[in-house]
Write a protein that holds these residues in place. Structure first.
Motif, mmCIF file in Angstrom:
data_model
loop_
_atom_site.group_PDB
_atom_site.id
_atom_site.type_symbol
_atom_site.label_atom_id
_atom_site.label_comp_id
_atom_site.label_asym_id
_atom_site.label_seq_id
_atom_site.Cartn_x
_atom_site.Cartn_y
_atom_site.Cartn_z
ATOM 1 N N SER A 185 -1.775 -10.329 -0.727
ATOM 2 C CA SER A 185 -1.520 -9.638 0.535
ATOM 3 C C SER A 185 -0.954 -8.236 0.322
ATOM 4 O O SER A 185 -0.526 -7.596 1.268
ATOM 5 C CB SER A 185 -0.534 -10.444 1.379
ATOM 6 O OG SER A 185 0.725 -10.524 0.727
ATOM 7 N N TYR A 237 -0.641 -4.362 0.045
ATOM 8 C CA TYR A 237 -1.296 -3.093 0.379
ATOM 9 C C TYR A 237 -0.913 -2.029 -0.645
ATOM 10 O O TYR A 237 -1.764 -1.269 -1.105
ATOM 11 C CB TYR A 237 -0.914 -2.625 1.774
ATOM 12 C CG TYR A 237 -1.327 -1.192 2.016
ATOM 13 C CD1 TYR A 237 -0.392 -0.152 1.979
ATOM 14 C CD2 TYR A 237 -2.663 -0.879 2.224
ATOM 15 C CE1 TYR A 237 -0.794 1.156 2.145
ATOM 16 C CE2 TYR A 237 -3.067 0.436 2.388
ATOM 17 C CZ TYR A 237 -2.128 1.439 2.357
ATOM 18 O OH TYR A 237 -2.512 2.741 2.507
ATOM 19 N N THR A 290 -1.601 2.431 -3.988
ATOM 20 C CA THR A 290 -2.248 1.422 -3.173
ATOM 21 C C THR A 290 -2.961 0.425 -4.085
ATOM 22 O O THR A 290 -3.499 0.789 -5.127
ATOM 23 C CB THR A 290 -3.244 2.057 -2.199
ATOM 24 O OG1 THR A 290 -4.177 2.853 -2.934
ATOM 25 C CG2 THR A 290 -2.534 2.921 -1.179
ATOM 26 N N LYS A 295 4.648 -3.712 -0.263
ATOM 27 C CA LYS A 295 4.405 -3.740 1.170
ATOM 28 C C LYS A 295 3.031 -4.323 1.420
ATOM 29 O O LYS A 295 2.105 -4.131 0.633
ATOM 30 C CB LYS A 295 4.552 -2.353 1.788
ATOM 31 C CG LYS A 295 3.557 -1.328 1.326
ATOM 32 C CD LYS A 295 3.879 0.068 1.851
ATOM 33 C CE LYS A 295 3.934 0.187 3.322
ATOM 34 N NZ LYS A 295 4.081 1.578 3.815
ATOM 35 N N SER A 296 2.903 -5.002 2.564
ATOM 36 C CA SER A 296 1.673 -5.728 2.838
ATOM 37 C C SER A 296 0.691 -4.975 3.703
ATOM 38 O O SER A 296 -0.512 -5.261 3.684
ATOM 39 C CB SER A 296 1.993 -7.073 3.503
ATOM 40 O OG SER A 296 2.779 -7.866 2.639
ATOM 41 N N THR A 297 1.180 -4.027 4.499
ATOM 42 C CA THR A 297 0.291 -3.289 5.393
ATOM 43 C C THR A 297 0.608 -1.808 5.327
ATOM 44 O O THR A 297 1.706 -1.405 4.917
ATOM 45 C CB THR A 297 0.448 -3.760 6.848
ATOM 46 O OG1 THR A 297 1.795 -3.505 7.274
ATOM 47 C CG2 THR A 297 0.162 -5.247 6.982
ATOM 48 N N GLY A 345 3.538 -1.034 7.482
ATOM 49 C CA GLY A 345 4.687 -1.920 7.319
ATOM 50 C C GLY A 345 5.745 -1.340 6.410
ATOM 51 O O GLY A 345 5.596 -0.269 5.814
#
Length: 119
Positions: free
Chosen positions: A30, A32, A52, A99-101, A104
Motif C-alpha cells: 500500500s 505510495y 515514490t 505514506k500510503s496516498t 496522505g
C-alpha cells in the motif's frame, strides 16, 4: 501495519559519506512513497528526501540536493539514503517513514538512526 527499521548511522568526519538503509515489512503493497526525515535535539523534525514507490520520482530538501541520493529496491522493500560530502549541520537522528496516498500523511515511522558528523 507497516514496520520500518533503519540502519547505517554512525560517526563520520566532515566531508565523509554514510549510507542509511530502511527495511520495510508488513503491508508494504500500500506504499505510495517513502521518505527520510531528520531531527536534531531542540529542533523540529525536517524533511530530507522522498521517493515514490512505483515510479521512483524523487524530491529533496534544498540543503541536501547534490549531496544526498535516495533510492529504493521494490523487490527487497528497502529504501536507502546515500549521503556524501557530509557537514556537521547534517548531524541528527534520521528517520524513514511511509505514506500510503499522495495526499496522505506519513503514517509509519522507524525508530531512527543517529548520524554524527564531526568537524
Amino acid at each position: 501495519q507497516v514496520q520500518l527499521v533503519e540502519s547505517g548511522g554512525g560517526l563520520v568526519q566532515a566531508g565523509g559519506s554514510l549510507r542509511l538503509s530502511c527495511a520495510a515489512s508488513g503491508r508494504t503493497f500500500s506504499t505510495y512513497a517513502m521518505g527520510w526525515f531528520r531531527q536534531d535535539p531542540g529542533k523540529e523534525r525536517e524533511f530530507v528526501a522522498r521517493i515514490t514507490w512505483n515510479d521512483g520520482r524523487t524530491s529533496y530538501q534544498d540543503s541536501v540536493k547534490d549531496r544526498f541520493t535516495i533510492s529504493r529496491d521494490n523487490a527487497q522493500n528497502t529504501v536507502d539514503l546515500q549521503m556524501n560530502s557530509l557537514k556537521p549541520e547534517d548531524t541528527a537522528v534520521y528517520y524513514c517513514a511511509q505514506k500510503s496516498t499522495i495526499l496522505g500523511t506519513y503514517d509509519y515511522w522507524g525508530q531512527g538512526t543517529q548520524v554524527t558528523v564531526s568537524s
